[in-house]
Design an enzyme around this catalytic site. Structure first.
Site, PDB file in Angstrom:
ATOM      1  N   ARG A  24     -46.300  28.328 108.637  1.00 17.29           N
ATOM      2  CA  ARG A  24     -46.181  28.175 107.331  1.00 17.29           C
ATOM      3  C   ARG A  24     -46.554  26.988 106.924  1.00 17.29           C
ATOM      4  O   ARG A  24     -46.292  26.005 107.628  1.00 17.29           O
ATOM      5  CB  ARG A  24     -44.564  28.748 106.834  1.00 17.29           C
ATOM      6  N   LYS A  76     -37.975  30.246 109.348  1.00 16.53           N
ATOM      7  CA  LYS A  76     -36.784  30.863 108.447  1.00 16.53           C
ATOM      8  C   LYS A  76     -35.550  30.982 109.500  1.00 16.53           C
ATOM      9  O   LYS A  76     -35.699  31.671 110.223  1.00 16.53           O
ATOM     10  CB  LYS A  76     -37.485  32.024 107.793  1.00 16.53           C
ATOM     11  N   HIS A  98     -50.692  29.993 102.499  1.00 19.97           N
ATOM     12  CA  HIS A  98     -49.973  31.168 103.137  1.00 19.97           C
ATOM     13  C   HIS A  98     -51.075  32.114 103.574  1.00 19.97           C
ATOM     14  O   HIS A  98     -50.994  33.016 104.806  1.00 19.97           O
ATOM     15  CB  HIS A  98     -49.007  31.886 102.285  1.00 19.97           C
ATOM     16  N   ARG A 119     -52.042  31.814 107.123  1.00 20.66           N
ATOM     17  CA  ARG A 119     -51.236  32.301 108.216  1.00 20.66           C
ATOM     18  C   ARG A 119     -51.443  34.133 108.064  1.00 20.66           C
ATOM     19  O   ARG A 119     -51.454  34.521 109.340  1.00 20.66           O
ATOM     20  CB  ARG A 119     -49.775  32.112 107.696  1.00 20.66           C
ATOM     21  N   HIS A 173     -41.384  36.473 112.979  1.00 18.02           N
ATOM     22  CA  HIS A 173     -40.733  37.628 111.934  1.00 18.02           C
ATOM     23  C   HIS A 173     -39.439  38.234 112.696  1.00 18.02           C
ATOM     24  O   HIS A 173     -39.702  38.440 114.081  1.00 18.02           O
ATOM     25  CB  HIS A 173     -41.710  38.787 111.876  1.00 18.02           C
ATOM     26  N   TYR A 175     -49.338  44.193 108.547  1.00 15.31           N
ATOM     27  CA  TYR A 175     -50.839  43.688 109.155  1.00 15.31           C
ATOM     28  C   TYR A 175     -51.555  44.981 109.729  1.00 15.31           C
ATOM     29  O   TYR A 175     -52.716  44.918 109.716  1.00 15.31           O
ATOM     30  CB  TYR A 175     -51.011  42.592 110.206  1.00 15.31           C
TER      31      TYR A 175
END
Length: 306
Positions: free
Chosen positions: A161, A184, A252, A255, A278, A287
């Site tokens: 990110r 995150k 982004h 990524r 994730h 994806y």
């Protein structure tokens, strides 16, 4: 917050503190939780005509929940955003119900509005490479051009990110074979660093007029402070205009491109999940939908028709 009763305000703060301490929620998540739940509690005060203490919160009905959601939509809150707000309210209520000993069925049974999940919008492989090459042309200052190339190469080559790339410190250089990234929610992951990214960062550091300091940001702005994400966003905006790429070609998107191109090359979904950081495999599975959609485009374009 003035519409919220002192008891509810205290409960909200205690819950936010618990989220910080126990759940390890990121600062932005805590800020969103605070806003979402405070808005909900303020609505209930206006809806009921009086500040709602903890006892009143226990008596919220399905009808009250529908009124809140209807008002949010009337105020222009998108379905996706309302679903996020409802999730925050439910999380708060689970905690509050356990703490106060009541049954939160009316709140927990509220259904989130349906919305179309947005698929990631990656660049094609040649477009991703062209973006890196063209970003370099957006500055007449050699070290700034090298800096921008290094950042964008990290986004595409390592799946970072932009906040993660700009969060690197001088102590991280020279870049090792793997980087330990905190993403995150404080979630850590180990990311392999490709040679192209390592070389791009080395070139930037060789040209940079600022000394490499262990505790200082690795990537510097023109005045020597931490690099603002807007500088990279601006360079990419100018580059995509030259290349004729859509507005979705953002930092982004690099990524997204990393993940999509790995998947197309036969990458394992679980491994890609770990590389991206994730928390849920379902996030990474988006994806596969992108890859399938692209495959169908090729099929429609090339399959002989009767």
């Amino acid at each position: 917050m003035s519409l919220i009763s002192p008891a509810c305000r205290d409960a909200l703060q205690h819950w936010l503190d618990a989220q910080k301490a126990l759940a390890g929620s990121a600062k932005n998540t805590i800020t969103a939780y605070n806003s979402d739940v405070a808005d909900f509690l303020s609505f209930m005060t206006l809806h009921k005509g009086a500040p709602q203490g903890l006892g009143a919160l226990e008596r919220i009905t399905v009808s009250d929940m529908r009124a809140w959601m209807a008002q949010a939509r009337k105020d222009g809150i998108a379905a996706r955003s309302l679903a996020r707000k409802l999730s925050a309210v439910k999380t708060f209520y689970r905690w509050l119900a356990e703490r106060e000993g009541f049954e939160p069925t009316a709140v927990l049974s509220a259904r989130a509005p349906k919305f179309q999940k947005k698929l990631p919008r990656p660049l094609a492989e040649d477009a991703a490479r062209a973006m890196i090459d063209t970003v370099e042309l957006q500055s007449t200052t050699d070290w700034v051009a090298a800096r921008d190339v290094a950042v964008v190469t990290l986004l595409y080559g390592c799946g970072l990110r932009i906040s993660e790339a700009l969060g690197l410190k001088g102590a991280d250089a020279p870049l090792p074979a793997t980087l330990r990234i905190t993403g995150k929610g404080g979630k850590e992951r180990v990311v392999p660093v490709i040679d192209a990214a390592r070389n791009a960062v080395a070139t930037y550091l060789r040209l940079s007029p600022y000394p490499l300091e262990a505790d200082a940001p690795l990537f510097r702005g023109v005045r020597g402070g931490a690099l603002n994400p807007g500088a990279i966003q601006g360079a990419m905006a100018r580059a995509r205009a030259q290349l004729g790429l859509p507005a979705s070609a953002t930092p982004h998107a690099m990524r997204h491109s990393f993940a999509t191109h790995l998947l197309a090359a036969g990458g394992d979904l679980r491994s890609i999940q770990e590389l991206l950081g994730h928390a849920s495999l379902s996030t990474t599975q988006a994806y596969t939908a992108v890859d399938t959609a692209r495959l169908m485009e090729v099929y429609e374009r090339t399959h002989p028709k009767a």
